[in-house]
Design an enzyme around this catalytic site. Structure first.
Site, PDB file in Angstrom:
ATOM      1  N   ASN A  87       0.937  -1.485  -0.033  1.00 21.64           N
ATOM      2  CA  ASN A  87       0.187  -0.073  -0.082  1.00 21.64           C
ATOM      3  C   ASN A  87       0.911   1.243  -0.117  1.00 21.64           C
ATOM      4  O   ASN A  87       1.863   1.297   0.806  1.00 21.64           O
ATOM      5  CB  ASN A  87      -0.934   0.215   1.254  1.00 21.64           C
ATOM      6  CG  ASN A  87      -1.682  -1.026   1.239  1.00 21.64           C
ATOM      7  OD1 ASN A  87      -2.501  -1.297   0.043  1.00 21.64           O
ATOM      8  ND2 ASN A  87      -2.124  -1.613   2.284  1.00 21.64           N
ATOM      9  N   HIS A  98       7.427   2.785   6.416  1.00 19.51           N
ATOM     10  CA  HIS A  98       8.500   2.063   6.186  1.00 19.51           C
ATOM     11  C   HIS A  98       7.947   0.885   5.287  1.00 19.51           C
ATOM     12  O   HIS A  98       7.039   0.133   5.819  1.00 19.51           O
ATOM     13  CB  HIS A  98       9.054   1.417   7.652  1.00 19.51           C
ATOM     14  CG  HIS A  98      10.275   0.669   7.519  1.00 19.51           C
ATOM     15  ND1 HIS A  98      11.365   0.738   8.198  1.00 19.51           N
ATOM     16  CD2 HIS A  98      10.489  -0.461   6.548  1.00 19.51           C
ATOM     17  CE1 HIS A  98      12.281  -0.163   8.007  1.00 19.51           C
ATOM     18  NE2 HIS A  98      11.744  -1.216   6.938  1.00 19.51           N
ATOM     19  N   HIS A 100       6.535  -2.028   3.543  1.00 19.80           N
ATOM     20  CA  HIS A 100       6.160  -3.514   3.901  1.00 19.80           C
ATOM     21  C   HIS A 100       5.477  -4.468   3.005  1.00 19.80           C
ATOM     22  O   HIS A 100       4.365  -3.669   2.319  1.00 19.80           O
ATOM     23  CB  HIS A 100       5.481  -3.601   5.292  1.00 19.80           C
ATOM     24  CG  HIS A 100       4.412  -2.622   5.434  1.00 19.80           C
ATOM     25  ND1 HIS A 100       4.611  -1.087   5.299  1.00 19.80           N
ATOM     26  CD2 HIS A 100       2.865  -2.633   5.377  1.00 19.80           C
ATOM     27  CE1 HIS A 100       3.267  -0.434   5.624  1.00 19.80           C
ATOM     28  NE2 HIS A 100       2.346  -1.564   5.337  1.00 19.80           N
ATOM     29  N   HIS A 102       2.757  -6.960   2.375  1.00 13.82           N
ATOM     30  CA  HIS A 102       1.660  -7.808   2.890  1.00 13.82           C
ATOM     31  C   HIS A 102       1.842  -9.277   2.220  1.00 13.82           C
ATOM     32  O   HIS A 102       1.525  -9.087   1.045  1.00 13.82           O
ATOM     33  CB  HIS A 102       0.324  -7.256   2.964  1.00 13.82           C
ATOM     34  CG  HIS A 102      -0.007  -5.950   3.730  1.00 13.82           C
ATOM     35  ND1 HIS A 102      -0.431  -5.833   4.919  1.00 13.82           N
ATOM     36  CD2 HIS A 102       0.384  -4.758   3.493  1.00 13.82           C
ATOM     37  CE1 HIS A 102      -0.579  -4.746   5.172  1.00 13.82           C
ATOM     38  NE2 HIS A 102      -0.069  -3.942   4.511  1.00 13.82           N
TER      39      HIS A 102
HETATM   40  P1  AMP Z   1      -0.379  -0.580   6.098  1.00 13.42           P
HETATM   41  O1  AMP Z   1      -1.802  -0.305   6.231  1.00 13.42           O
HETATM   42  O2  AMP Z   1      -0.198  -1.030   4.501  1.00 13.42           O
HETATM   43  O3  AMP Z   1       0.362   0.529   6.221  1.00 13.42           O
HETATM   44  O4  AMP Z   1      -0.230  -1.686   6.749  1.00 13.42           O
HETATM   45  C1  AMP Z   1       0.317  -1.530   8.134  1.00 13.42           C
HETATM   46  C2  AMP Z   1       0.127  -2.809   8.676  1.00 13.42           C
HETATM   47  O5  AMP Z   1       1.014  -3.063   9.851  1.00 13.42           O
HETATM   48  C3  AMP Z   1      -1.138  -3.206   9.369  1.00 13.42           C
HETATM   49  O6  AMP Z   1      -1.773  -4.268   8.446  1.00 13.42           O
HETATM   50  C4  AMP Z   1      -1.045  -3.128  10.930  1.00 13.42           C
HETATM   51  O7  AMP Z   1      -2.040  -4.265  11.368  1.00 13.42           O
HETATM   52  C5  AMP Z   1       0.197  -3.693  10.846  1.00 13.42           C
HETATM   53  N1  AMP Z   1       1.005  -3.332  12.264  1.00 13.42           N
HETATM   54  C6  AMP Z   1       0.883  -2.112  12.797  1.00 13.42           C
HETATM   55  N2  AMP Z   1       1.806  -2.144  14.116  1.00 13.42           N
HETATM   56  C7  AMP Z   1       2.272  -3.457  13.984  1.00 13.42           C
HETATM   57  C8  AMP Z   1       3.034  -4.238  15.135  1.00 13.42           C
HETATM   58  N3  AMP Z   1       3.400  -3.746  15.926  1.00 13.42           N
HETATM   59  N4  AMP Z   1       3.275  -5.360  14.607  1.00 13.42           N
HETATM   60  C9  AMP Z   1       2.791  -5.959  13.762  1.00 13.42           C
HETATM   61  N5  AMP Z   1       2.000  -5.457  12.856  1.00 13.42           N
HETATM   62  C10 AMP Z   1       1.688  -4.172  12.954  1.00 13.42           C
HETATM   63 ZN    ZN Z   2      11.925   2.579   9.130  1.00 17.07          ZN
END
Ligand code: AMP
Ligand code: ZN
Length: 114
Positions: A87, A98, A100, A102
């Protein structure tokens, strides 16, 4: 980045359910899973969004996808199917800046996504 949640996970300052790590990437279970398997694959290097990728990051992004495919296979989803998503910024719902990847698997995933 001292104020970045995922940098803190990479550094061990914030706990996470790690499922894979190597010299380039770290993977851990999403805290709010949207599928039976929901893993986030992140680079150790801080990159805020896909807009910030440089040519030198090409191999890193490839490593993220290869890690996702390996985990899908390890969990038995490689033939059934799985989804990999980045995203980027507000309208796509990016909440952690940062990058990521999924990895989602274990249920029928609708298309188009919401
Ligand atoms: P996005 O909305 O694509 O930025 O995804 C961020 C993701 O990070 C979401 O699916 C959250 O549930 C996940 N997230 C946020 N904080 C944590 C955490 N401390 N540990 C694991 N996942 C997290
Ligand atoms: Zn970072």
């Amino acid at each position: 980045m001292s104020d970045c949640l995922f940098c803190k996970i990479v550094e061990g300052g914030v706990p996470a359910a790690l499922v894979y790590q190597d010299e380039a990437v770290v993977a851990f279970k999403d805290i709010n899973p949207q599928a039976p398997l929901h893993v986030l694959i992140i680079p150790r290097k801080h990159i805020a969004t896909l807009n910030d990728l440089a040519p030198e990051d090409d191999a890193l992004v490839g490593s993220m996808f290869r890690a996702a495919a390996a985990m899908a296979k390890e969990h038995g989803y490689h033939a059934r199917g799985y989804r990999t998503v980045f995203n980027t910024n507000r309208e796509a719902g990016q909440t952690v800046f940062h990058i990521h990847l999924h990895l989602l698997a274990g249920r029928g995933l609708t298309w188009p996504p919401g």
